[in-house]
Scaffold this active site. Structure first.
Site, PDB file in Angstrom:
ATOM      1  N   CYS A 171       0.862  -1.176   0.000  1.00  0.00           N
ATOM      2  CA  CYS A 171       0.000   0.000   0.000  1.00  0.00           C
ATOM      3  C   CYS A 171       0.903   1.233   0.000  1.00  0.00           C
ATOM      4  O   CYS A 171       2.105   1.117   0.255  1.00  0.00           O
ATOM      5  CB  CYS A 171      -0.884  -0.003   1.248  1.00  0.00           C
ATOM      6  N   CYS A 218       0.065   4.103   1.852  1.00  0.00           N
ATOM      7  CA  CYS A 218      -0.332   5.052   2.907  1.00  0.00           C
ATOM      8  C   CYS A 218       0.784   5.426   3.883  1.00  0.00           C
ATOM      9  O   CYS A 218       0.744   6.499   4.477  1.00  0.00           O
ATOM     10  CB  CYS A 218      -1.576   4.562   3.643  1.00  0.00           C
ATOM     11  N   CYS A 246      -3.893   5.973   0.496  1.00  0.00           N
ATOM     12  CA  CYS A 246      -3.420   4.675   0.029  1.00  0.00           C
ATOM     13  C   CYS A 246      -3.009   4.707  -1.450  1.00  0.00           C
ATOM     14  O   CYS A 246      -2.545   3.712  -1.990  1.00  0.00           O
ATOM     15  CB  CYS A 246      -4.487   3.618   0.264  1.00  0.00           C
ATOM     16  N   LYS A 291     -12.672  -4.843   2.243  1.00  0.00           N
ATOM     17  CA  LYS A 291     -12.139  -3.993   3.312  1.00  0.00           C
ATOM     18  C   LYS A 291     -13.018  -2.752   3.445  1.00  0.00           C
ATOM     19  O   LYS A 291     -13.186  -1.986   2.499  1.00  0.00           O
ATOM     20  CB  LYS A 291     -10.705  -3.583   2.957  1.00  0.00           C
ATOM     21  N   ARG A 348      -2.891   3.184  12.571  1.00  0.00           N
ATOM     22  CA  ARG A 348      -2.448   4.385  11.843  1.00  0.00           C
ATOM     23  C   ARG A 348      -1.352   5.121  12.589  1.00  0.00           C
ATOM     24  O   ARG A 348      -0.531   5.804  11.985  1.00  0.00           O
ATOM     25  CB  ARG A 348      -3.640   5.286  11.544  1.00  0.00           C
ATOM     26  N   LYS A 404     -12.351  -7.517   6.403  1.00  0.00           N
ATOM     27  CA  LYS A 404     -11.704  -6.649   7.375  1.00  0.00           C
ATOM     28  C   LYS A 404     -12.543  -5.402   7.620  1.00  0.00           C
ATOM     29  O   LYS A 404     -12.970  -4.810   6.648  1.00  0.00           O
ATOM     30  CB  LYS A 404     -10.336  -6.275   6.789  1.00  0.00           C
ATOM     31  N   SER A 454      -6.587  -3.488  14.355  1.00  0.00           N
ATOM     32  CA  SER A 454      -5.973  -2.907  15.553  1.00  0.00           C
ATOM     33  C   SER A 454      -6.997  -2.451  16.594  1.00  0.00           C
ATOM     34  O   SER A 454      -6.825  -2.694  17.790  1.00  0.00           O
ATOM     35  CB  SER A 454      -5.061  -1.750  15.153  1.00  0.00           C
TER      36      SER A 454
HETATM   37  C1  PBG Z   1      -3.685   0.613   4.997  1.00  0.00           C
HETATM   38  C2  PBG Z   1      -4.026  -0.419   5.994  1.00  0.00           C
HETATM   39  C3  PBG Z   1      -4.827  -0.188   7.108  1.00  0.00           C
HETATM   40  C4  PBG Z   1      -4.814  -1.380   7.828  1.00  0.00           C
HETATM   41  C5  PBG Z   1      -4.041  -2.313   7.134  1.00  0.00           C
HETATM   42  N1  PBG Z   1      -3.570  -1.695   5.976  1.00  0.00           N
HETATM   43  C6  PBG Z   1      -5.498   1.016   7.618  1.00  0.00           C
HETATM   44  C7  PBG Z   1      -6.315   1.853   6.778  1.00  0.00           C
HETATM   45  O1  PBG Z   1      -6.932   1.415   5.804  1.00  0.00           O
HETATM   46  O2  PBG Z   1      -6.376   3.023   7.119  1.00  0.00           O
HETATM   47  C8  PBG Z   1      -5.533  -1.540   9.117  1.00  0.00           C
HETATM   48  C9  PBG Z   1      -5.035  -2.555  10.008  1.00  0.00           C
HETATM   49  C10 PBG Z   1      -5.417  -2.425  11.417  1.00  0.00           C
HETATM   50  O3  PBG Z   1      -6.148  -1.521  11.867  1.00  0.00           O
HETATM   51  O4  PBG Z   1      -4.956  -3.285  12.157  1.00  0.00           O
HETATM   52  N2  PBG Z   1      -3.652   0.273   3.735  1.00  0.00           N
END
Ligand code: PBG
Length: 307
Positions: A105, A107, A115, A180, A190, A233, A259
């Site tokens: 990704c 981000c 992203c 997602k 984040r 997710k 998370s």
């Molecule tokens: C970003 C990404 C995210 C997570 C995994 N890859 C966060 C988002 O989309 O902002 C989240 C994982 C987590 O919260 O454990 N591409």
């Protein structure tokens, strides 16, 4: 031939081989730093992540999802040299003893934390795919086992599959973050990934939580584009989708306990409303009951001693 790392498996039993432990490596960190909200999970320096993996292996955890956080940001990311170094060092030390999935990704790389590459508050899909392709190719040259695109842009899986076929990586599996959602449960992540979006949120590319049809379609599309593993997710807000996605695609489908979900278990424990390991166990057993073929959880190494 694409190697089968995870299989469709309808057992309700939790086993170590289906667990995936996320790991963070941060170029700015000298030794390690605890990630706020995530208990014993830390961001590591490269040399210390090697020791962490060694310890996890002793517990029987061998699948890792790697998040690499470089020290500088880029408008249109093209420099993945730190990523190369990290992946190469890990694979040099552990070879086939581990399965190394690399989150793919932009981000943690972009200036605005999005992203993809943005232009006037909109995603530039062409530039985004170009950067993601360069990234994935670099990870594979460094020895990554599985590429896990989490960007949620249109046709990323299709683009990556095309690039892999052109570059002799046609045997590499793609684990797509295929369903997602735009979610409020990504907060602690984040902080560690330094990826909080600026200017606008992620609703132009992540899925709306209300729309079941769209969520299932997103996984089916990724399967059609060449993904080998699918994922929902956050896990607990998606348990009703797993079985249907599996039935429709026949692909191994897993869930990511993100998370914020994981942090909430720790907070219950901290406030003496429950016991961490029992809360974790229950939350993961439900994901198995819902037929997850693999589970990504920040508690993988903790539950390993318990199951
Ligand atoms: C970003 C990404 C995210 C997570 C995994 N890859 C966060 C988002 O989309 O902002 C989240 C994982 C987590 O919260 O454990 N591409």
């Amino acid at each position: 031939m694409i190697k089968n790392y995870f299989q469709v498996n309808n057992s309700s039993k939790l086993s170590k081989k289906i667990l995936i432990q996320p790991l963070f490596v941060d170029q700015k960190i000298k030794t390690s730093k605890y990630i706020k909200g995530l208990g014993d999970n830390r961001s590591w320096s490269l040399s210390n992540i090697l020791k962490t993996i060694e310890k996890d292996l002793k517990k029987g955890i061998f699948n890792f999802l790697l998040f690499i956080v470089p020290s500088s940001k880029q408008k249109s990311p093209e420099d993945f040299s730190y990523h190369f170094e990290v992946i190469q060092n890990i694979k040099k030390q552990f070879g086939t003893d581990i399965v190394l999935l690399v989150d793919t990704c932009l981000c943690s790389l972009t200036i605005d934390g999005h992203c993809g590459v943005t232009h006037q508050k909109k995603i530039d899909l062409f530039k985004t795919h170009y950067s993601l392709g360069l990234a994935a190719n670099t990870y594979l040259e460094a020895g990554a086992d599985i590429i896990a695109p989490s960007d949620m842009m249109k046709n990323t899986t299709k683009y990556l599959r095309k690039i892999f076929n052109q570059n002799n990586f046609s045997n590499i599996p793609i684990m797509s973050y295929s369903s997602k959602f735009k979610s409020n449960f990504y907060g602690p992540f984040r902080g560690a990934a330094k990826s909080t979006p600026k200017g606008f949120d992620r609703s132009s590319y992540q899925l709306p939580i209300q729309d079941r049809k769209k969520a299932i379609k997103s996984s089916i599309n990724n399967a059609a584009q060449g993904a080998n593993y699918l994922m929902v997710k956050p896990a607990m807000t998606s348990i009703d989708l797993i079985k249907e996605i599996k039935d429709q695609t026949l692909l191994p489908t897993g869930s990511y306990q993100v998370s914020g979900e994981y942090a909430s278990l720790l907070m219950l424990d901290k406030n003496k409303f429950g016991n961490y390991i029992e809360l974790l166990n229950e939350s993961l057993l439900v994901l198995k009951r819902a037929k997850s073929d693999f589970i990504i959880t920040y508690g993988a190494r903790d539950i390993a001693n318990y199951i």
